[in-house]
Design a protein around this motif. Structure first.
Motif, PDB file in Angstrom:
ATOM      1  N   MET A 137       0.822  -1.207   0.000  1.00 63.20           N
ATOM      2  CA  MET A 137       0.000   0.000   0.000  1.00 63.20           C
ATOM      3  C   MET A 137       0.858   1.261   0.000  1.00 63.20           C
ATOM      4  O   MET A 137       0.504   2.267  -0.619  1.00 63.20           O
ATOM      5  CB  MET A 137      -0.925   0.006   1.217  1.00 63.20           C
ATOM      6  CG  MET A 137      -1.988  -1.095   1.184  1.00 63.20           C
ATOM      7  SD  MET A 137      -3.079  -0.998  -0.268  1.00 63.20           S
ATOM      8  CE  MET A 137      -3.884   0.575   0.021  1.00 63.20           C
ATOM      9  N   ASN A 138       1.995   1.228   0.702  1.00 62.84           N
ATOM     10  CA  ASN A 138       2.841   2.418   0.808  1.00 62.84           C
ATOM     11  C   ASN A 138       3.811   2.569  -0.363  1.00 62.84           C
ATOM     12  O   ASN A 138       4.065   3.690  -0.825  1.00 62.84           O
ATOM     13  CB  ASN A 138       3.639   2.367   2.116  1.00 62.84           C
ATOM     14  CG  ASN A 138       2.748   2.452   3.340  1.00 62.84           C
ATOM     15  OD1 ASN A 138       1.693   3.079   3.305  1.00 62.84           O
ATOM     16  ND2 ASN A 138       3.170   1.823   4.438  1.00 62.84           N
ATOM     17  N   LYS A 139       4.346   1.441  -0.847  1.00 64.02           N
ATOM     18  CA  LYS A 139       5.377   1.508  -1.883  1.00 64.02           C
ATOM     19  C   LYS A 139       4.890   1.072  -3.268  1.00 64.02           C
ATOM     20  O   LYS A 139       5.579   1.336  -4.259  1.00 64.02           O
ATOM     21  CB  LYS A 139       6.571   0.643  -1.472  1.00 64.02           C
ATOM     22  CG  LYS A 139       7.230   1.092  -0.183  1.00 64.02           C
ATOM     23  CD  LYS A 139       8.417   0.197   0.160  1.00 64.02           C
ATOM     24  CE  LYS A 139       9.102   0.631   1.450  1.00 64.02           C
ATOM     25  NZ  LYS A 139      10.249  -0.247   1.787  1.00 64.02           N
ATOM     26  N   GLY A 140       3.765   0.399  -3.341  1.00 65.80           N
ATOM     27  CA  GLY A 140       3.256  -0.053  -4.633  1.00 65.80           C
ATOM     28  C   GLY A 140       3.435  -1.548  -4.833  1.00 65.80           C
ATOM     29  O   GLY A 140       4.305  -2.179  -4.208  1.00 65.80           O
ATOM     30  N   PHE A 141       2.603  -2.112  -5.693  1.00 62.44           N
ATOM     31  CA  PHE A 141       2.604  -3.560  -5.919  1.00 62.44           C
ATOM     32  C   PHE A 141       3.925  -4.033  -6.519  1.00 62.44           C
ATOM     33  O   PHE A 141       4.439  -5.089  -6.146  1.00 62.44           O
ATOM     34  CB  PHE A 141       1.449  -3.917  -6.864  1.00 62.44           C
ATOM     35  CG  PHE A 141       1.206  -5.400  -7.005  1.00 62.44           C
ATOM     36  CD1 PHE A 141       0.336  -6.052  -6.160  1.00 62.44           C
ATOM     37  CD2 PHE A 141       1.850  -6.136  -7.994  1.00 62.44           C
ATOM     38  CE1 PHE A 141       0.109  -7.422  -6.280  1.00 62.44           C
ATOM     39  CE2 PHE A 141       1.633  -7.495  -8.135  1.00 62.44           C
ATOM     40  CZ  PHE A 141       0.758  -8.131  -7.270  1.00 62.44           C
ATOM     41  N   PHE A 142       4.478  -3.240  -7.426  1.00 63.75           N
ATOM     42  CA  PHE A 142       5.698  -3.652  -8.130  1.00 63.75           C
ATOM     43  C   PHE A 142       6.954  -2.977  -7.579  1.00 63.75           C
ATOM     44  O   PHE A 142       7.964  -2.897  -8.275  1.00 63.75           O
ATOM     45  CB  PHE A 142       5.570  -3.350  -9.629  1.00 63.75           C
ATOM     46  CG  PHE A 142       4.436  -4.091 -10.295  1.00 63.75           C
ATOM     47  CD1 PHE A 142       4.528  -5.444 -10.535  1.00 63.75           C
ATOM     48  CD2 PHE A 142       3.274  -3.423 -10.654  1.00 63.75           C
ATOM     49  CE1 PHE A 142       3.492  -6.139 -11.143  1.00 63.75           C
ATOM     50  CE2 PHE A 142       2.232  -4.097 -11.265  1.00 63.75           C
ATOM     51  CZ  PHE A 142       2.333  -5.465 -11.506  1.00 63.75           C
ATOM     52  N   HIS A 143       6.898  -2.518  -6.352  1.00 60.89           N
ATOM     53  CA  HIS A 143       8.068  -1.872  -5.755  1.00 60.89           C
ATOM     54  C   HIS A 143       9.213  -2.864  -5.642  1.00 60.89           C
ATOM     55  O   HIS A 143       9.044  -4.006  -5.194  1.00 60.89           O
ATOM     56  CB  HIS A 143       7.736  -1.332  -4.370  1.00 60.89           C
ATOM     57  CG  HIS A 143       8.932  -0.821  -3.626  1.00 60.89           C
ATOM     58  ND1 HIS A 143       9.527   0.373  -3.934  1.00 60.89           N
ATOM     59  CD2 HIS A 143       9.662  -1.357  -2.594  1.00 60.89           C
ATOM     60  CE1 HIS A 143      10.558   0.568  -3.134  1.00 60.89           C
ATOM     61  NE2 HIS A 143      10.663  -0.466  -2.313  1.00 60.89           N
ATOM     62  N   GLY A 144      10.404  -2.431  -6.048  1.00 64.33           N
ATOM     63  CA  GLY A 144      11.590  -3.269  -5.940  1.00 64.33           C
ATOM     64  C   GLY A 144      11.807  -4.208  -7.103  1.00 64.33           C
ATOM     65  O   GLY A 144      12.820  -4.909  -7.151  1.00 64.33           O
ATOM     66  N   TYR A 145      10.861  -4.229  -8.037  1.00 63.08           N
ATOM     67  CA  TYR A 145      11.013  -5.110  -9.199  1.00 63.08           C
ATOM     68  C   TYR A 145      12.135  -4.598 -10.091  1.00 63.08           C
ATOM     69  O   TYR A 145      12.293  -3.397 -10.306  1.00 63.08           O
ATOM     70  CB  TYR A 145       9.716  -5.157 -10.011  1.00 63.08           C
ATOM     71  CG  TYR A 145       8.692  -6.134  -9.496  1.00 63.08           C
ATOM     72  CD1 TYR A 145       8.017  -7.001 -10.349  1.00 63.08           C
ATOM     73  CD2 TYR A 145       8.379  -6.206  -8.152  1.00 63.08           C
ATOM     74  CE1 TYR A 145       7.075  -7.904  -9.880  1.00 63.08           C
ATOM     75  CE2 TYR A 145       7.436  -7.094  -7.663  1.00 63.08           C
ATOM     76  CZ  TYR A 145       6.788  -7.940  -8.534  1.00 63.08           C
ATOM     77  OH  TYR A 145       5.862  -8.829  -8.061  1.00 63.08           O
ATOM     78  N   SER A 146      12.908  -5.520 -10.618  1.00 63.61           N
ATOM     79  CA  SER A 146      13.964  -5.201 -11.565  1.00 63.61           C
ATOM     80  C   SER A 146      13.768  -6.042 -12.816  1.00 63.61           C
ATOM     81  O   SER A 146      12.843  -6.860 -12.899  1.00 63.61           O
ATOM     82  CB  SER A 146      15.346  -5.480 -10.942  1.00 63.61           C
ATOM     83  OG  SER A 146      15.485  -6.873 -10.663  1.00 63.61           O
ATOM     84  N   PHE A 147      14.652  -5.860 -13.766  1.00 63.18           N
ATOM     85  CA  PHE A 147      14.579  -6.659 -14.986  1.00 63.18           C
ATOM     86  C   PHE A 147      14.752  -8.144 -14.668  1.00 63.18           C
ATOM     87  O   PHE A 147      14.082  -8.999 -15.248  1.00 63.18           O
ATOM     88  CB  PHE A 147      15.654  -6.197 -15.973  1.00 63.18           C
ATOM     89  CG  PHE A 147      15.719  -7.028 -17.226  1.00 63.18           C
ATOM     90  CD1 PHE A 147      14.737  -6.925 -18.201  1.00 63.18           C
ATOM     91  CD2 PHE A 147      16.765  -7.930 -17.418  1.00 63.18           C
ATOM     92  CE1 PHE A 147      14.800  -7.694 -19.355  1.00 63.18           C
ATOM     93  CE2 PHE A 147      16.832  -8.701 -18.564  1.00 63.18           C
ATOM     94  CZ  PHE A 147      15.837  -8.583 -19.533  1.00 63.18           C
ATOM     95  N   ILE A 148      15.635  -8.462 -13.718  1.00 58.43           N
ATOM     96  CA  ILE A 148      15.853  -9.848 -13.313  1.00 58.43           C
ATOM     97  C   ILE A 148      14.595 -10.423 -12.674  1.00 58.43           C
ATOM     98  O   ILE A 148      14.247 -11.597 -12.897  1.00 58.43           O
ATOM     99  CB  ILE A 148      17.043  -9.951 -12.345  1.00 58.43           C
ATOM    100  CG1 ILE A 148      18.324  -9.440 -13.012  1.00 58.43           C
ATOM    101  CG2 ILE A 148      17.231 -11.391 -11.877  1.00 58.43           C
ATOM    102  CD1 ILE A 148      18.716 -10.225 -14.249  1.00 58.43           C
ATOM    103  N   THR A 149      13.905  -9.611 -11.882  1.00 60.76           N
ATOM    104  CA  THR A 149      12.665 -10.070 -11.253  1.00 60.76           C
ATOM    105  C   THR A 149      11.625 -10.430 -12.293  1.00 60.76           C
ATOM    106  O   THR A 149      10.947 -11.460 -12.185  1.00 60.76           O
ATOM    107  CB  THR A 149      12.113  -8.986 -10.314  1.00 60.76           C
ATOM    108  OG1 THR A 149      13.139  -8.545  -9.415  1.00 60.76           O
ATOM    109  CG2 THR A 149      10.939  -9.524  -9.501  1.00 60.76           C
TER     110      THR A 149
END
Length: 355
Positions: free
Chosen positions: A267-279
């Protein structure tokens, strides 16, 4: 992740859905070749080419699963939410199942066996394997706190034992003496690969890692056997429809996991927070792995899966040497060799039907 499979409609007559690491593959190459004249050289060449492509795809996907999970970590931890990643995999597989159904509806029309509408009795059996796969897939992320990618590739073969034993208990499937011997070799190979002569600890993987590997093997085996029982209950049902409902429940339970474990972060950072190309590559890899396995079951044969699994273990180790500084010891090489032999013996040791 060991994942559920997205199969074509024709596949249900000769093979049932099993866990990605189960070895009960039904050779289908004979069906393909028997349905066409052997004199057609072009068809044989096309079949060989397709089998080669499928084998290569399965090997690369299998070997890169653990590597992508480890690679997606930053400073030893996941910057993204593993529950959202798990949900994304389920959503992508659900979309792929719908895409396959759309092609079938376009070419064959909507029939009783491929329509999405169903009864409560039919869908009520899917929550159980969906929950089991959810727990197993989440453990797949946390086990890397105790093992490296090559060790994971070795230990996940323990699900062969759990699947075989559960087949015997639940589905009353008889196991041959060769298969039981293969189970013993598999345990010996996994242990040998984990020997650590340069440390005071006998095994490289600590006890929590072994416990998680065993729990994952049990969950994967039971979920695979249970899913096969569902498939066999109505074999005429299109496999993409059955996968669709399985993935729907998987998405629901993953949403619950997100709310319980990562609600504030999402809720605070978003559903895809921290996603990278590798993810993203990791998510696509896990979704495509099921498709590759189903294509092996349709276009190739049992030996293809055996070779792919064996090569994937060694390929994962070699790549990990360059990416993560993994030390390729003699114990690991000997252990992976024994595991490969046990997998091969298990595949060829299936009891022959009584005539």
């Amino acid at each position: 992740m060991e994942y559920r499979k997205t199969k074509d409609q024709e596949n249900y007559e000769d093979a049932s859905q099993k866990d990605i690491e189960s070895l009960r593959w039904t050779p289908l190459s004979g069906v393909v070749t028997n349905s066409m004249p052997s004199s057609v050289g072009g068809s044989n060449k096309s079949s060989w080419k397709l089998k080669s492509i499928v084998t290569l795809a399965l090997t690369l996907l299998t070997s890169s699963q653990a590597i992508l999970i480890v690679w997606s970590k930053r400073a030893g931890k996941y910057e993204y939410s593993v529950t959202t990643a798990n949900f994304s995999v389920e959503a992508l597989k659900c979309a792929l199942s719908l895409s396959a159904l759309a092609r079938i509806w376009k070419s064959q029309g909507v029939t009783e066996d491929n329509k999405l509408s169903t009864s409560f009795d039919e869908v009520s059996v899917y929550p159980i394997p969906a929950i089991l796969y959810l727990i197993k897939n989440l453990l797949q992320y946390y086990i890397f706190a105790y093992v490296d990618a090559p060790a994971y590739q070795i230990l996940k073969n323990l699900n062969i034992i759990s699947t075989g034993v559960l087949y015997r208990i639940i589905l009353k499937k008889k196991l041959s003496e060769i298969q039981w011997a293969a189970f013993i070799l598999l345990c010996a190979g996994c242990t040998t690969a984990q020997l650590n002569p340069s440390s005071d600890h006998v095994l490289q993987t600590p006890l929590p890692g072994w416990v998680m590997a065993i729990v994952m093997a049990l969950l994967s085996g039971f979920a695979g056997v249970y899913t096969e029982a569902i498939i066999k209950k109505r074999p005429s049902r299109n496999i993409n429809v059955q996968n669709f409902w399985l993935y729907i429940f998987g998405m629901v339970f993953n949403l619950i996991a997100i709310c319980i474990q990562d609600y504030d972060e999402v809720m605070n950072k978003g559903f895809f927070h921290g996603y990278s190309f590798i993810t993203v590559c990791m998510i696509v890899n896990h979704a495509l792995s099921g498709i590759a396995v189903s294509m092996v079951m349709k276009y190739a044969d049992n030996i293809v899966k055996v070779y792919s699994t064996s090569v994937a273990m060694l390929l994962t180790a070699v790549v990990s040497v360059f990416l993560f500084g993994f030390h390729l010891s003699l114990a690991f090489f000997l252990g992976s060799t024994v595991v490969s032999i046990s997998i091969y013996l298990h595949s060829i040791g299936k009891p022959q039907p009584q005539k």
